[in-house]
Design a protein around this motif. Structure first.
Motif, mmCIF file in Angstrom:
data_model
loop_
_atom_site.group_PDB
_atom_site.id
_atom_site.type_symbol
_atom_site.label_atom_id
_atom_site.label_comp_id
_atom_site.label_asym_id
_atom_site.label_seq_id
_atom_site.Cartn_x
_atom_site.Cartn_y
_atom_site.Cartn_z
ATOM 1 N N GLY A 43 0.821 -1.216 0.038
ATOM 2 C CA GLY A 43 -0.083 0.086 0.247
ATOM 3 C C GLY A 43 0.732 1.328 0.063
ATOM 4 N N VAL A 44 1.904 1.220 0.822
ATOM 5 C CA VAL A 44 2.817 2.421 0.757
ATOM 6 C C VAL A 44 3.638 2.557 -0.520
ATOM 7 C CG1 VAL A 44 4.875 3.334 1.926
ATOM 8 C CG2 VAL A 44 3.140 2.321 3.091
ATOM 9 N N VAL A 45 3.748 1.500 -1.080
ATOM 10 C CA VAL A 45 4.510 1.748 -2.620
ATOM 11 C C VAL A 45 3.428 2.437 -3.520
ATOM 12 C CG1 VAL A 45 5.538 0.215 -4.602
ATOM 13 C CG2 VAL A 45 6.252 -0.358 -2.159
ATOM 14 N N PHE A 46 2.123 1.717 -3.390
ATOM 15 C CA PHE A 46 0.986 2.452 -4.103
ATOM 16 C C PHE A 46 0.860 3.928 -3.855
ATOM 17 C CE2 PHE A 46 -3.251 3.733 -4.855
ATOM 18 C CZ PHE A 46 -3.677 3.310 -5.966
ATOM 19 N N LEU A 47 0.998 4.342 -2.449
ATOM 20 C CA LEU A 47 0.832 5.813 -2.479
ATOM 21 C C LEU A 47 2.024 6.541 -3.035
ATOM 22 C CD1 LEU A 47 -0.309 5.374 1.475
ATOM 23 C CD2 LEU A 47 -1.786 6.073 -0.369
#
Lengths: 127, 127, 127
Positions: B79-83
């Motif tokens: 999720g952090v990579v996506f953000l």
């Protein structure tokens, strides 16, 4: 969580209603698929539908997260404001896009407050 | 599941931010509603917003399904990579749409991996 | 709820597939970002993708609410009809937008029935 389910489904019905109006406008103003531009009135209906889609992807997760961390009755109350705000938005935008501010605010303010409230609740629970 | 809620809400805040930039571009480049075309810079902001909408409908269910079947810490990491990928996408696309590849990949790869991982996890649990 | 997760993820994969076709059409018909108009064939692919986005925001919550209040096997069955209907929609729309009716009906009828059924179920549980 029946209340939040009911609010969720009413929001979907409202969105379906806006979509049906786009279909009607497609016929009435003779905008043949795949075109989505070329007639001002069709474009107004189309934008009401798509702006509501933009809002739903924020509103639905925010409603449930806020309901879970803060309280389902508050969430349902904000949800009702959203439902009414969207209806005002849809009606006023089609009449005159320049008059859409009230409907916009009545539908984004509940969502934004629920996003912030749910984030605060989740962060507090995490630590 | 506080972690996944926090990632979800941060993704919504990022999407709201892109939407606010579209509103700003509407005024700055004088693109009057209901139009969404006619000015290249407005269209860049508009596409960043809508492409993120396309991604969120994949990312959010994938995040939760992957978090449930595989593990919430892995899901939060993706999720952090996506953000971050979305933020890079938004910044580079507005500067020059041809430079958007890195941001695209950094946001679709985490989603695609979570879709595949969650599908594998759900199928294994089903049988 | 493995079954509903599997249906959800298959719907996302179908949506991703439609999105990849838009990317391919962008190259093939030389529609440079941020443009989304100007070539009829590109616009057909683009509309298939976005119409599916419109449908997913209805289908996914309806699937889960219907599965919860009415039954997961019925929900999964309606879900399979939706998945097939969307595929027919995507194929027929690109060939000729005027032939899209069957695919439209096969994907909206399951969603509408699930919205109505879930609403009835939630209202009954609430009182």
């Amino acid at each position: 969580m029946e209340l939040l389910t009911i609010v969720t489904l009413l929001a979907l019905i409202e969105f379906i209603y806006f979509g049906i109006r786009v279909g009607g406008a497609r016929g009435k103003y003779e905008v043949t698929a795949p075109a989505t531009t070329g007639n001002e009135m069709f474009e107004r209906h189309y934008r009401v539908h798509y702006n509501t889609l933009e809002q739903l992807i924020i509103f639905l997760p925010a409603l449930w997260a806020f309901g879970y961390y803060i309280g389902q009755y508050w969430a349902a109350g904000f949800g009702v404001v959203f439902l009414i705000g969207r209806l005002i938005y849809g009606v006023t935008y089609v009449k005159d896009p320049a008059s859409r501010s009230a409907g916009v605010l009545l539908s984004i303010i509940p969502s934004y407050l629920m996003v912030i409230g749910a984030l605060a609740g989740a962060v507090v629970h995490f630590f």
